[in-house]
Design an enzyme around this catalytic site. Structure first.
Site, PDB file in Angstrom:
ATOM      1  N   SER A 124       0.988  -1.121  -0.171  1.00 52.87           N
ATOM      2  CA  SER A 124       0.227   0.279   0.370  1.00 52.87           C
ATOM      3  C   SER A 124       0.937   0.778   0.077  1.00 52.87           C
ATOM      4  O   SER A 124       2.053   1.443   0.651  1.00 52.87           O
ATOM      5  CB  SER A 124      -0.671   0.110   1.239  1.00 52.87           C
ATOM      6  OG  SER A 124      -0.920   0.903   0.892  1.00 52.87           O
ATOM      7  N   TYR A 149      -2.307  -1.153  10.374  1.00 50.88           N
ATOM      8  CA  TYR A 149      -2.444  -1.786   9.367  1.00 50.88           C
ATOM      9  C   TYR A 149      -1.394  -1.479   8.751  1.00 50.88           C
ATOM     10  O   TYR A 149      -0.571  -2.308   7.780  1.00 50.88           O
ATOM     11  CB  TYR A 149      -3.917  -1.399   8.750  1.00 50.88           C
ATOM     12  CG  TYR A 149      -3.724  -1.298   6.997  1.00 50.88           C
ATOM     13  CD1 TYR A 149      -4.032  -2.564   6.321  1.00 50.88           C
ATOM     14  CD2 TYR A 149      -3.403  -0.446   6.658  1.00 50.88           C
ATOM     15  CE1 TYR A 149      -3.897  -2.516   5.191  1.00 50.88           C
ATOM     16  CE2 TYR A 149      -3.326   0.033   5.055  1.00 50.88           C
ATOM     17  CZ  TYR A 149      -3.711  -1.666   4.229  1.00 50.88           C
ATOM     18  OH  TYR A 149      -3.994  -1.896   2.675  1.00 50.88           O
ATOM     19  N   LYS A 153       2.540  -3.447   6.681  1.00 54.21           N
ATOM     20  CA  LYS A 153       2.599  -3.410   5.168  1.00 54.21           C
ATOM     21  C   LYS A 153       3.511  -3.389   5.191  1.00 54.21           C
ATOM     22  O   LYS A 153       4.871  -4.131   4.293  1.00 54.21           O
ATOM     23  CB  LYS A 153       1.821  -3.056   4.091  1.00 54.21           C
ATOM     24  CG  LYS A 153       0.279  -2.878   4.360  1.00 54.21           C
ATOM     25  CD  LYS A 153       0.141  -4.488   3.376  1.00 54.21           C
ATOM     26  CE  LYS A 153      -1.952  -5.168   3.258  1.00 54.21           C
ATOM     27  NZ  LYS A 153      -2.122  -6.065   2.616  1.00 54.21           N
TER      28      LYS A 153
HETATM   29  C1  WQD Z   1      -9.767   9.691   1.089  1.00 57.75           C
HETATM   30  C2  WQD Z   1      -9.546  11.186   0.843  1.00 57.75           C
HETATM   31  C3  WQD Z   1      -9.967  11.590   3.855  1.00 57.75           C
HETATM   32  C4  WQD Z   1     -13.678   8.858   4.314  1.00 57.75           C
HETATM   33  C5  WQD Z   1      -6.243   4.935   3.282  1.00 57.75           C
HETATM   34  C6  WQD Z   1      -5.076   4.560   4.088  1.00 57.75           C
HETATM   35  C7  WQD Z   1      -4.934   3.025   2.511  1.00 57.75           C
HETATM   36  C8  WQD Z   1      -5.455   2.144   1.723  1.00 57.75           C
HETATM   37  C9  WQD Z   1      -6.350   3.371   1.289  1.00 57.75           C
HETATM   38  C10 WQD Z   1      -6.220   0.212   1.864  1.00 57.75           C
HETATM   39  C11 WQD Z   1      -8.802  12.091   2.833  1.00 57.75           C
HETATM   40  C12 WQD Z   1     -11.389  12.272   2.374  1.00 57.75           C
HETATM   41  C13 WQD Z   1     -12.800  10.209   3.754  1.00 57.75           C
HETATM   42  C14 WQD Z   1     -15.034  10.520   4.770  1.00 57.75           C
HETATM   43  C15 WQD Z   1     -13.512  12.454   3.748  1.00 57.75           C
HETATM   44  N1  WQD Z   1      -6.338   1.304   2.131  1.00 57.75           N
HETATM   45  N2  WQD Z   1     -12.663  11.612   3.448  1.00 57.75           N
HETATM   46  N3  WQD Z   1     -14.812  11.712   4.600  1.00 57.75           N
HETATM   47  O1  WQD Z   1      -6.704   7.877   4.111  1.00 57.75           O
HETATM   48  O2  WQD Z   1      -6.257   7.844   1.747  1.00 57.75           O
HETATM   49  O3  WQD Z   1      -6.198   6.030   3.076  1.00 57.75           O
HETATM   50  O4  WQD Z   1      -7.361   3.868   2.171  1.00 57.75           O
HETATM   51  O5  WQD Z   1      -6.680  -0.584   2.459  1.00 57.75           O
HETATM   52  O6  WQD Z   1      -3.237   2.501   3.450  1.00 57.75           O
HETATM   53  O7  WQD Z   1      -4.639   5.075   4.819  1.00 57.75           O
HETATM   54  O8  WQD Z   1      -8.243   6.815   2.152  1.00 57.75           O
HETATM   55  O9  WQD Z   1     -10.679   6.721   1.326  1.00 57.75           O
HETATM   56  O10 WQD Z   1      -9.905   6.902   3.624  1.00 57.75           O
HETATM   57  O11 WQD Z   1      -9.979   8.837   2.072  1.00 57.75           O
HETATM   58  O12 WQD Z   1     -13.432  13.705   3.654  1.00 57.75           O
HETATM   59  O13 WQD Z   1     -15.455   9.977   4.934  1.00 57.75           O
HETATM   60  O14 WQD Z   1     -11.176  11.554   1.191  1.00 57.75           O
HETATM   61  O15 WQD Z   1      -9.354  13.186   4.530  1.00 57.75           O
HETATM   62  O16 WQD Z   1      -8.305  12.633   2.353  1.00 57.75           O
HETATM   63  P1  WQD Z   1      -6.674   6.924   2.586  1.00 57.75           P
HETATM   64  P2  WQD Z   1      -9.809   7.382   2.369  1.00 57.75           P
END
Ligand code: WQD
Length: 334
Positions: A124, A149, A153
């Site tokens: 990741s 998590y 990785k």
């Molecule tokens: C994306 C953007 C949030 C939810 C995570 C893990 C990573 C990978 C993928 C895999 C950010 C914003 C999110 C919400 C929001 N994991 N957001 N409101 O954090 O980039 O990565 O998922 O299995 O390891 O860390 O992805 O989709 O959570 O967030 O504003 O309800 O959307 O702040 O900017 P992230 P995400």
């Protein structure tokens, strides 16, 4: 000879199995359905009109895993088994390290016992922590992960590097995923997070579908064009195809340890995603701006050049297809 796919009923595993079967590979799946459903197996058969062998086991069960290697001629292993919820990992570190790290160790040890040394690992972009530069290349430093998590990785990557040093007849590809979204265009397989989703796209589709009230946008004061977090969203089918290219690379090279970013190279903000989703689907997504989420970074997107040059792979599907297919899947599974 077959490809063993651990976690093959899960989100990325199932899409990769479809691509493997489509390229004529023989597939053996193991899955314990801890975060997936049995129906996915029939959906894969329906999409591909092909069959595969399936074992309902957890990869920590060494005896059961050995039976899989005894009963099948495995040429390579793709490892998608593992827990992946960032928030949950903070509350359950022992469970996360046991399942992800110990599971990988049992798997690798069993592979060694049966002389299978070709391995594709789902890593990741989270291993880059707060990235030292944007876009992120594979040479950027890793570490300073912010949750178990991500650290699991990172640990597994290190185990694979050490394993390769100890025996360079291993043939390993580490794929660092950016933000996988979307679903197969058939709408038969897709992402099904349990409970309230943590990730952006699953949340957005549930607001559009009316099952959740409104999206909380976690902060609009980041140093980004509109103040909201920027990520590299990649269509899961493109991601799955990247695994086929990685396997082909390993088949060509016969040995080595390779690391690739799988991303599009494009960064979209939270509000870009909301607008693109509304435009593509015609559905509106209610949202409010809230506090930043702890542990989030402002911007994260890939430099995917290395994968293009060495694997001949690049993401083809754009933000519209990502939104369309995420929505299509939910519409079919409401
Ligand atoms: C994306 C953007 C949030 C939810 C995570 C893990 C990573 C990978 C993928 C895999 C950010 C914003 C999110 C919400 C929001 N994991 N957001 N409101 O954090 O980039 O990565 O998922 O299995 O390891 O860390 O992805 O989709 O959570 O967030 O504003 O309800 O959307 O702040 O900017 P992230 P995400």
């Amino acid at each position: 000879m077959a490809i063993l796919v651990t976690g093959g009923a899960g989100y990325i595993g199932s899409h990769t199995v479809v691509e493997l079967l489509n390229t004529g590979k023989e597939v053996v799946i193991i899955d314990d359905f801890s975060n997936s459903k049995q129906e996915v197996l029939n959906a894969i058969r329906e999409i591909t009109k092909k069959d595969f062998k399936f074992y309902e086991i957890n990869y920590l069960n060494r005896e059961a895993l050995e039976k899989v290697f005894e009963e099948n001629k495995i040429e390579a292993v793709m490892n998608f088994a593992g827990f992946k919820a960032v928030g949950e990992s903070i509350k359950k570190p022992i469970e996360y390290y046991t399942n992800n790290v110990s599971g990988a160790l049992v798997l690798l040890d069993t592979m060694r016992k049966y002389g299978v040394k070709t391995f594709v690992f789902s890593s990741s972009a989270t291993v880059y922590g707060d990235p030292e530069k944007i876009p992120i290349t594979e040479e950027c430093k890793t570490g300073e992960t912010t949750n178990p998590y991500g650290t699991s990785k990172l640990f597994i990557e290190q185990i694979l590097k050490d394993l390769y040093v100890s025996d360079n007849s291993w043939n390993i590809c580490i794929l660092r995923y950016f933000n996988p979204v979307g679903a197969h265009e058939s709408g038969l397989i897709g992402e099904e997070p349990q409970g309230i989703p943590n990730n952006l796209m699953p949340y957005v589709v549930r607001v559009a579908a009316g099952t959740l009230k409104e999206l909380s946008v976690f902060g609009n004061d980041y140093n980004t064009p509109d103040g909201t977090g920027v990520r590299d969203y990649i269509h899961v089918v493109d991601l799955a195809k990247g695994h086929i290219k990685a396997l082909e690379k390993l088949e060509r090279e016969q040995k080595g340890l390779y690391i690739y970013n799988l991303g599009t190279g494009n960064g979209y903000s939270v509000l870009d995603m909301v607008k693109a989703f509304e435009k593509t689907t015609g559905k509106s997504v209610a949202y409010k701006i809230t506090e930043r989420r702890q542990g989030d970074i402002a911007t994260c997107y890939a430099d995917p050049t290395k994968a293009k040059q060495e694997l001949g792979w690049e993401a083809k599907l754009g933000i519209e297809e990502m939104c369309r297919d995420s929505w299509n899947y939910i519409e079919r599974h409401k």
